[in-house]
Design an enzyme around this catalytic site. Structure first.
Site, PDB file in Angstrom:
ATOM      1  N   GLU A 221       0.888  -1.172   0.000  1.00  0.00           N
ATOM      2  CA  GLU A 221       0.000   0.000   0.000  1.00  0.00           C
ATOM      3  C   GLU A 221       0.914   1.205   0.000  1.00  0.00           C
ATOM      4  O   GLU A 221       1.596   1.470   0.985  1.00  0.00           O
ATOM      5  CB  GLU A 221      -0.912  -0.044   1.222  1.00  0.00           C
ATOM      6  CG  GLU A 221      -2.050   0.959   1.159  1.00  0.00           C
ATOM      7  CD  GLU A 221      -1.624   2.356   1.583  1.00  0.00           C
ATOM      8  OE1 GLU A 221      -1.346   3.179   0.673  1.00  0.00           O
ATOM      9  OE2 GLU A 221      -1.538   2.613   2.780  1.00  0.00           O
ATOM     10  N   CYS A 255      -2.069   8.859   3.280  1.00  0.00           N
ATOM     11  CA  CYS A 255      -1.759   8.323   1.947  1.00  0.00           C
ATOM     12  C   CYS A 255      -2.878   8.583   0.945  1.00  0.00           C
ATOM     13  O   CYS A 255      -2.635   8.623  -0.255  1.00  0.00           O
ATOM     14  CB  CYS A 255      -1.456   6.829   2.032  1.00  0.00           C
ATOM     15  SG  CYS A 255      -2.805   5.843   2.721  1.00  0.00           S
TER      16      CYS A 255
END
Length: 490
Positions: A221, A255
């Site tokens: 990720e 993120c």
């Protein structure tokens, strides 16, 4: 405010022992029990719930984060994920029947949902509870043993996790490894049954190369520059409030934060004015006097972000204030940003929002498609056709309309990127699936040979014809020339 959590690195020798111990814990078979898994999941929930105040204090020290943000963004949602897994694990783990097929139904084909084994989770500093504990809820639900490797940058939260895990969790099922590059490198020298890494692309390449040496599967990720596309007909007040919140929350260290905005050139000033109004509402005494803004995690990250801001050729609309002693950067909007600007050179991971004017939505789509696929793509519009045009002609980990960030906690949705923004998925059932081995199984009765006995030598044309006639696939009618031409043109 101070926290008393001590960050002590795990010795390299102990990492070997932890690996061996968890292997033995997995081999013991105790994780085959759904009841046992539920106990461990529930313990994770209570680990957080019993220590909410301590976690909030640790977040405040590491990230300067307001208590509301810590509760809303991490603690409440992660406790909620524990409850979801606790309630649904029996259903998730149940052996599944294969779809009916006339040729194979007699074999009783099924898919066994089995654990992969021992799995490490290497997590980052920015959401040190949600990224460390959130994904491994599913891993435990799937019956795996887990190693947590929290970030050394969020030292107080990581230290608290290391303190609490032995008090709440069975050491046969979960252990914590503390440290930095040396300890992570040691972890990656060992064979694992699945690795989860959350962080940046540079480190991801190192981890992927290390995992390849032991043939350890890996989920990544990785974030990236998540764009926002503005339709001038959007609900502008709501759009501005949500975008500014998403950029400012956790000081932009998210993120899936909106990284930059693409707005029609003739709508830029109106959009910027709406951001100004939202800023005045959020911080009526000014950003420097607000207690509702988080700080940057480290001096190094502060210098990187400030350096990008110092080099911008765009116009700072508001913000721009920095305080190195506090690692503070005010929420900042920069308009008139060009493609070559410093703020467009890398993922910002800070509270700075570049606004880049474009001619129209087609130009926005073209720009997005020139760049790496982002982890999230945001559109603010009330027009279904506008939203579809952007989503249908781009690629991203997620495609979100009229909000930012909160989809990361939405029940039933996967969390993951595509291409350079990551691979694989987690959150809820998707974490369970990521750490589950789908084991094919069937049980072939003896009488099947009355039908399939022709598979045995000696082979004859009669046997081949029998198998083809009874087991061969009958395709639909061949596509017509007109159908082929339409397909080729499209």
């Amino acid at each position: 405010m101070s926290a008393d959590n001590k960050f002590a690195s795990t010795s390299l020798e102990e990492i070997d022992q932890i690996h061996a111990s968890l292997r033995q814990g997995f081999k013991s078979g105790k994780l085959k029990s759904i009841a046992y898994r539920k106990v461990q999941i529930l313990q994770l929930g209570y680990l957080l719930q019993d220590n909410v105040r301590r976690f909030k204090d640790a977040f405040a020290v590491d990230l300067g984060r307001p208590a509301l943000e810590s509760a809303f963004l991490e603690l409440d949602s992660t406790i909620g994920d524990c409850k979801v897994a606790y309630d649904r694990v029996e259903k998730w783990a149940k052996t599944e029947k294969a779809p009916f097929n006339l040729n194979f139904f007699a074999f009783g084909p099924v898919v066994r949902n089995e654990p992969k084994g021992v799995v490490p989770n290497i997590s980052p500093f920015n959401y040190p509870v949600w990224t460390a504990i959130g994904p491994i809820i599913g891993a435990i639900a799937a019956g795996n043993c887990v190693v947590l490797k929290p970030s050394e940058l969020s030292a107080n939260v990581s230290g608290l996790i290391a303190e609490l895990v032995p008090k709440y969790m069975d050491p046969d099922a979960m252990r914590v490894v503390m440290g930095g590059i040396a300890e992570t490198t040691k972890l990656l020298e060992l064979p694992w049954d699945h690795i989860l890494y959350t962080g940046g692309g540079r480190v991801a390449r190192i981890i992927s190369a290390a995992a390849a040496k032991t043939l350890s599967p890996i989920t990544l990720e990785l974030g990236g520059k998540s764009p926002v596309v503005i339709d001038p007909k959007c609900d502008l007040t709501t759009a501005a409030r949500r975008i500014l919140w998403g950029k400012a929350v956790n000081a932009g260290q998210t993120c899936i934060a909106p990284d930059y905005v693409l707005v029609p050139r003739d709508f830029e000033e109106k959009f910027v004015d709406a951001l100004k109004a939202a800023h005045a509402e959020f911080y009526p005494k000014g950003a420097l006097n607000s207690s509702d803004i988080s700080t940057i995690i480290s001096a190094g990250h502060f210098s990187r972000i400030k350096g990008l801001l110092d080099k911008t050729e765009g116009e700072i609309v508001f913000g721009g204030e920095t305080d190195e002693s506090r690692k503070f950067i005010a929420p900042t909007v920069v308009k008139g940003v060009k493609e070559t600007d410093s703020l467009m050179s890398e993922e910002l991971f800070g509270p700075i929002l570049p606004v880049m004017p474009v001619e129209n939505v087609d130009a926005a789509i073209e720009y997005i498609n020139k760049k790496d696929h982002p982890l999230s793509l945001y559109v603010f519009s009330q027009d279904a056709a506008f939203k579809s045009k952007v989503f249908d002609n781009t690629q991203s980990g997620s495609a979100i309309a009229n909000d930012v960030i909160i989809h990361g906690g939405a029940d039933g949705l996967p969390f993951g990127g595509t291409g350079p923004s990551g691979s694989g998925y987690h959150h809820g059932k998707y974490s369970f699936d990521e750490f589950t081995h789908l084991r094919a199984s069937l049980d072939s009765p003896s009488w099947i040979d009355k039908i399939l006995g022709s598979r045995y030598p000696p082979y004859t044309s009669k046997k081949e014809n029998f198998l083809t006639k009874n087991l061969g696939v009958r395709l639909p009618a061949r596509p017509s020339p007109s159908q082929l031409n339409v397909h080729a043109k499209s």
